[in-house]
Design an enzyme around this catalytic site. Structure first.
Site, PDB file in Angstrom:
ATOM      1  N   GLY A  71       5.414   6.472   5.842  1.00 26.47           N
ATOM      2  CA  GLY A  71       5.026   6.503   7.247  1.00 26.47           C
ATOM      3  C   GLY A  71       4.247   7.748   7.649  1.00 26.47           C
ATOM      4  O   GLY A  71       4.047   8.007   8.828  1.00 26.47           O
ATOM      5  N   GLU A  99       9.807   5.389  -3.829  1.00 29.17           N
ATOM      6  CA  GLU A  99       9.195   5.738  -2.552  1.00 29.17           C
ATOM      7  C   GLU A  99       9.398   7.224  -2.259  1.00 29.17           C
ATOM      8  O   GLU A  99      10.465   7.625  -1.765  1.00 29.17           O
ATOM      9  CB  GLU A  99       9.852   4.944  -1.421  1.00 29.17           C
ATOM     10  CG  GLU A  99       9.699   3.454  -1.546  1.00 29.17           C
ATOM     11  CD  GLU A  99       9.752   2.808  -0.162  1.00 29.17           C
ATOM     12  OE1 GLU A  99       8.758   2.172   0.203  1.00 29.17           O
ATOM     13  OE2 GLU A  99      10.760   2.965   0.548  1.00 29.17           O
ATOM     14  N   HIS A 129      17.101   2.274   1.051  1.00 28.19           N
ATOM     15  CA  HIS A 129      15.872   2.815   1.637  1.00 28.19           C
ATOM     16  C   HIS A 129      16.168   4.226   2.156  1.00 28.19           C
ATOM     17  O   HIS A 129      17.254   4.485   2.676  1.00 28.19           O
ATOM     18  CB  HIS A 129      15.391   1.910   2.782  1.00 28.19           C
ATOM     19  CG  HIS A 129      14.007   2.236   3.240  1.00 28.19           C
ATOM     20  ND1 HIS A 129      13.735   3.313   4.053  1.00 28.19           N
ATOM     21  CD2 HIS A 129      12.808   1.650   2.980  1.00 28.19           C
ATOM     22  CE1 HIS A 129      12.424   3.356   4.272  1.00 28.19           C
ATOM     23  NE2 HIS A 129      11.847   2.367   3.628  1.00 28.19           N
ATOM     24  N   SER A 133       2.929   4.745   2.438  1.00 27.26           N
ATOM     25  CA  SER A 133       1.581   4.695   3.004  1.00 27.26           C
ATOM     26  C   SER A 133       0.594   3.896   2.144  1.00 27.26           C
ATOM     27  O   SER A 133      -0.558   4.305   1.961  1.00 27.26           O
ATOM     28  CB  SER A 133       1.059   6.113   3.282  1.00 27.26           C
ATOM     29  OG  SER A 133       1.903   6.769   4.221  1.00 27.26           O
ATOM     30  N   ASN A 179       8.029  -4.433   4.572  1.00 27.85           N
ATOM     31  CA  ASN A 179       9.229  -3.974   5.269  1.00 27.85           C
ATOM     32  C   ASN A 179       8.853  -3.733   6.727  1.00 27.85           C
ATOM     33  O   ASN A 179       8.189  -2.754   7.043  1.00 27.85           O
ATOM     34  CB  ASN A 179       9.732  -2.676   4.615  1.00 27.85           C
ATOM     35  CG  ASN A 179      10.891  -2.069   5.374  1.00 27.85           C
ATOM     36  OD1 ASN A 179      11.511  -2.720   6.221  1.00 27.85           O
ATOM     37  ND2 ASN A 179      11.186  -0.806   5.086  1.00 27.85           N
ATOM     38  N   TRP A 180       9.266  -4.647   7.591  1.00 25.04           N
ATOM     39  CA  TRP A 180       8.859  -4.564   8.998  1.00 25.04           C
ATOM     40  C   TRP A 180       9.687  -3.560   9.786  1.00 25.04           C
ATOM     41  O   TRP A 180       9.439  -3.349  10.976  1.00 25.04           O
ATOM     42  CB  TRP A 180       8.948  -5.953   9.659  1.00 25.04           C
ATOM     43  CG  TRP A 180       8.018  -6.962   9.063  1.00 25.04           C
ATOM     44  CD1 TRP A 180       7.121  -6.770   8.045  1.00 25.04           C
ATOM     45  CD2 TRP A 180       7.890  -8.339   9.439  1.00 25.04           C
ATOM     46  NE1 TRP A 180       6.460  -7.947   7.773  1.00 25.04           N
ATOM     47  CE2 TRP A 180       6.907  -8.916   8.619  1.00 25.04           C
ATOM     48  CE3 TRP A 180       8.524  -9.135  10.405  1.00 25.04           C
ATOM     49  CZ2 TRP A 180       6.526 -10.258   8.735  1.00 25.04           C
ATOM     50  CZ3 TRP A 180       8.156 -10.466  10.505  1.00 25.04           C
ATOM     51  CH2 TRP A 180       7.163 -11.014   9.673  1.00 25.04           C
ATOM     52  N   LYS A 181      10.706  -3.019   9.144  1.00 22.26           N
ATOM     53  CA  LYS A 181      11.594  -2.047   9.821  1.00 22.26           C
ATOM     54  C   LYS A 181      12.050  -2.613  11.167  1.00 22.26           C
ATOM     55  O   LYS A 181      12.213  -3.822  11.302  1.00 22.26           O
ATOM     56  CB  LYS A 181      10.894  -0.696   9.978  1.00 22.26           C
ATOM     57  CG  LYS A 181      10.259  -0.208   8.675  1.00 22.26           C
ATOM     58  CD  LYS A 181       9.911   1.241   8.698  1.00 22.26           C
ATOM     59  CE  LYS A 181       9.126   1.602   7.455  1.00 22.26           C
ATOM     60  NZ  LYS A 181       9.042   3.013   7.195  1.00 22.26           N
ATOM     61  N   GLU A 224      15.360   5.711   4.729  1.00 21.78           N
ATOM     62  CA  GLU A 224      15.749   5.776   6.153  1.00 21.78           C
ATOM     63  C   GLU A 224      17.228   5.426   6.311  1.00 21.78           C
ATOM     64  O   GLU A 224      17.931   6.005   7.152  1.00 21.78           O
ATOM     65  CB  GLU A 224      14.853   4.844   6.986  1.00 21.78           C
ATOM     66  CG  GLU A 224      13.443   5.422   7.113  1.00 21.78           C
ATOM     67  CD  GLU A 224      12.345   4.406   7.373  1.00 21.78           C
ATOM     68  OE1 GLU A 224      12.637   3.268   7.772  1.00 21.78           O
ATOM     69  OE2 GLU A 224      11.162   4.764   7.164  1.00 21.78           O
ATOM     70  N   GLY A 258       5.341  -0.549   4.434  1.00 29.64           N
ATOM     71  CA  GLY A 258       5.904  -0.495   5.782  1.00 29.64           C
ATOM     72  C   GLY A 258       4.837  -0.783   6.820  1.00 29.64           C
ATOM     73  O   GLY A 258       4.497  -1.940   7.104  1.00 29.64           O
ATOM     74  N   GLY A 259       4.254   0.273   7.396  1.00 28.73           N
ATOM     75  CA  GLY A 259       3.314   0.160   8.509  1.00 28.73           C
ATOM     76  C   GLY A 259       2.234  -0.895   8.321  1.00 28.73           C
ATOM     77  O   GLY A 259       1.995  -1.719   9.217  1.00 28.73           O
TER      78      GLY A 259
HETATM   79  C1  PEP Z   1       8.546   1.743   3.757  1.00 27.29           C
HETATM   80  O1  PEP Z   1       8.871   1.254   4.833  1.00 27.29           O
HETATM   81  O2  PEP Z   1       9.302   1.647   2.806  1.00 27.29           O
HETATM   82  C2  PEP Z   1       7.244   2.407   3.653  1.00 27.29           C
HETATM   83  C3  PEP Z   1       6.829   2.782   2.477  1.00 27.29           C
HETATM   84  O3  PEP Z   1       6.544   2.604   4.825  1.00 27.29           O
HETATM   85  P1  PEP Z   1       4.971   3.001   4.948  1.00 27.29           P
HETATM   86  O4  PEP Z   1       4.214   2.002   4.118  1.00 27.29           O
HETATM   87  O5  PEP Z   1       4.681   2.883   6.405  1.00 27.29           O
HETATM   88  O6  PEP Z   1       4.826   4.380   4.419  1.00 27.29           O
END
Ligand code: PEP
Length: 258
Positions: free
Chosen positions: A178, A172, A100, A218, A10-12, A102, A239-240
């Site tokens: 993040g 999640e 999600h 993470s 997930n590049w957000k 966010e 994500g990251g």
């Molecule tokens: C996400 O974007 O759903 C996520 C889990 O981000 P991260 O891996 O950065 O925690």
């Protein structure tokens, strides 16, 4: 029943379309045929990058599935700034993240919205990745299981068992997204098992044993092997770490470290 692992990036709101092309090409150089045979990989760039990434995947024959991060549930209309599921399907998008945290927390998406989106995504023959997860306060108050089961059942409301079977669920925990703090493999397993048992209670064994459940929060190359070794964790929503081709590839290659 063996479930094909699925690892999604997930590049957000990161990367313009040129950066996105570079990232997906670099990722393809890092991955071997055996990696892609062992794990289904999806990437979820921002909307403006989808066409470019799709063209690269197609022209270079890269077996990575194209995903989106979100969509509206209506077919068309006066929804300034929104994108319809049919528009994504036309771009060969096959997976759409929905619900999600966010989107829920920053943009006010409700369980009802998420449910409409899940239905709209399925109607256009794409696969929803339905996200669920609790806040730290909810976890500390002992409410995590109720919250997560409620989000899953609400998101899937009104679907047939056959439809539910095709969905992916991403657990999640919000406190791990993040933040660099990951749920322990045991805690992540416990909650993913809870998601599966919730599905079993409502839809029966066949569905519960078929649905793929991702852990997200993470995930990094160092913790992916232990997380992926858990019996009810079938994948990761990353994500990251998915913004770095080498890190994301090492996560996808988790099996080499087990
Ligand atoms: C996400 O974007 O759903 C996520 C889990 O981000 P991260 O891996 O950065 O925690």
């Amino acid at each position: 029943m063996a479930r094909m692992p699925i690892i999604s990036g997930n590049w957000k709101m990161h990367h313009n379309h040129l950066e996105a092309i570079q990232l997906v090409q670099k990722l393809s150089y890092e991955l071997k045929k055996e990696d892609i045979e062992a794990v289904e990989v999806t990437v979820h760039p921002p909307f403006t990058d989808l066409r470019s990434v799709q063209t690269v995947l197609d022209s270079d024959g890269i077996p990575i599935a194209l995903g989106a991060q979100h969509c509206h549930f209506e077919e068309k209309g006066a929804f300034t700034g929104e994108v319809a599921p049919s528009m994504l399907a036309k771009l060969m998008v096959t997976y759409v993240i929905t619900g999600h945290s966010e989107r829920r927390e920053i943009f006010g998406e409700t369980d009802e919205d998420v449910n409409k989106k899940v239905k709209a995504i399925l109607k256009h023959e794409m696969t929803p990745i339905l996200c669920c997860g609790e806040t730290l306060e909810e976890r500390e108050a002992g409410d995590a299981e109720t919250k997560v089961a409620g989000q899953v059942l609400a998101g899937l409301k009104g679907l047939s068992a056959d439809q539910v079977q095709t969905c992916v669920v991403a657990y999640e925990p919000i406190w791990a997204i993040g933040t660099g703090v990951t749920a322990t493999p045991q805690d992540a397993q416990e909650m993913c098992k809870h998601v599966r048992e919730t599905l079993r209670g409502k839809y029966g064994d066949t569905v519960a044993d078929a649905v793929r459940i991702q852990y997200g929060g993470s995930v990094k190359p160092g913790n992916a092997p232990d997380l992926m070794a858990q019996p009810d964790i079938d994948g990761a929503l990353v994500g990251g770490a998915s913004l770095d081709a080498v890190d994301f590839a090492r996560i996808i290659q988790y099996r080499l470290a087990i």
